[in-house]
Design a protein around this motif. Structure first.
Motif: not given
Ligand code: AMP
Ligand code: MG
Length: 340
Positions: A150-151, A154, A171, A296, A299
């Protein structure tokens, strides 16, 4: 091969599109998760996606388009419902499975006669597809079976050195993979739940599409139906039951542990304080905000790995609206369920 990481800009988008046109692999932000893209017409490039991810060849790729006008190029016998859903939810986190056109190579669809198509809401993603001048085939930009990215960081953790470029667009807004609906058969079916819910789809279709449940001998039609998915390195145990009962049980385990710092607890804002703080207690957000939990979840799962949790005790999450998609991912990652 070194992987270039660049913030999204006019210049980096041009560079990324050039790489895609030349048959390279670029990870790019979308509103769901980061995608690992290849020009859909270049079979060697698409094969590179499977190699970089370690993805089984029978798991097809989603085609990302930059305008709904491109749909008839890649799909055939498109039902009215597809146009209605596109009108209502595109650009956005909804993938349509349709009969494929002859233009779409077999490697993209894993040999099926259907193709999955999505028009992403993320502006950088749409610009990239536009500049490439062709639909971009892209699954999530992670190694197969691990937690979707998700970013940009990652993506780097999983694929550094295996792909040509990562476009960093910050993000992801939704944080979970798209809802997939199969419109290619007589009855419409949801193959993967996402932040667009069955009720959202029902408002357009007139009836709620059912969730696909694979038959025993049927080949899998969407991720997670055959392979373990979305899993961090740590084992996950999901607890169903009242918050205080879950906390009591988990605190008992923490108290008996020789190394409580290696125990992860996946909690929510409302419950995090109830756990023994010697464990690694992380909140996925408020129980009152299921979209925050969706954003979230992945993450936080990656954070447990990074901080060395050997096991994660997770609260069942609120199964309301988009929250059901977050719970679907958590259950696919779980190795054990405890009902209190
Ligand atoms: P990923 O984003 O990594 O989950 O990859 C995209 C997912 O879309 C795949 O895992 C597929 O299962 C799903 N998908 C792609 N094409 C099709 C298709 N023709 N029929 C059903 N599902 C598909
Ligand atoms: Mg994936």
């Amino acid at each position: 091969m070194r992987t270039i990481i660049k913030r999204v800009s006019e210049e980096s988008l041009l560079c990324a599109a050039e790489i895609l046109r030349a048959g390279g692999l670029v990870a790019f932000p979308t509103e769901t998760v980061y995608g690992l893209g290849a020009n859909f017409l270049l079979e060697r490039a698409c094969a590179g996606i499977f190699a970089a991810k370690g993805r089984p060849a029978d798991n097809p790729l989603i085609l990302h388009i930059s305008s709904a006008d491109e749909l008839p190029r890649v799909a055939e016998k498109i039902p009215r419902a597809a146009f209605d859903l596109a009108e209502a939810f595109w650009p956005g986190p909804l993938t349509l499975v349709l009969k494929k056109s002859s233009l779409v190579p077999d490697i993209v669809t894993a040999g099926r006669d259907t193709v999955a198509v999505r028009l992403p809401a993320n502006a950088a993603a749409r610009n990239l597809i536009d500049l490439t001048g062709a639909p971009v085939a892209a699954p999530s930009a992670n190694r197969s079976t691990t937690v979707s990215p998700t970013c940009a960081e990652h993506v780097r953790e999983d694929l550094d050195g295996l792909i040509d470029m990562i476009l960093d667009g910050g993000a992801c807004l939704a944080g979970l993979e798209s809802t997939i609906i199969d419109l290619s058969g007589d009855s419409f079916e949801i193959l993967r739940p996402g932040v667009i819910t069955p009720e959202d789809l029902a408002r357009v279709l007139g009836a709620k599409p059912r969730l696909h449940a694979p038959g025993k001998d049927e080949p899998p039609r969407a991720p997670g139906m055959k392979y373990k998915h979305y899993a961090p390195k740590a084992e996950i145990v999901v607890f169903f039951g009242q918050a205080h009962k879950t906390a009591e049980r988990v605190n008992g385990i923490i108290a008996a542990s020789a190394d409580p710092s290696r125990i992860g607890v996946l909690a929510t804002n409302e419950t995090a304080e109830m756990y023994d703080g010697r464990a690694l207690v992380l909140s996925v957000g408020s129980r009152g905000d299921v979209l925050e939990i969706c954003r979230n979840l992945f993450r936080v799962l990656r954070l447990f790995d990074e901080r060395g949790a050997g096991v994660i005790y997770a609260e069942a999450l609120p199964e309301r609206a988009a929250g059901r998609a977050a719970m679907n991912r958590l259950m696919k990652a779980a190795s054990e369920v405890v009902r209190l």
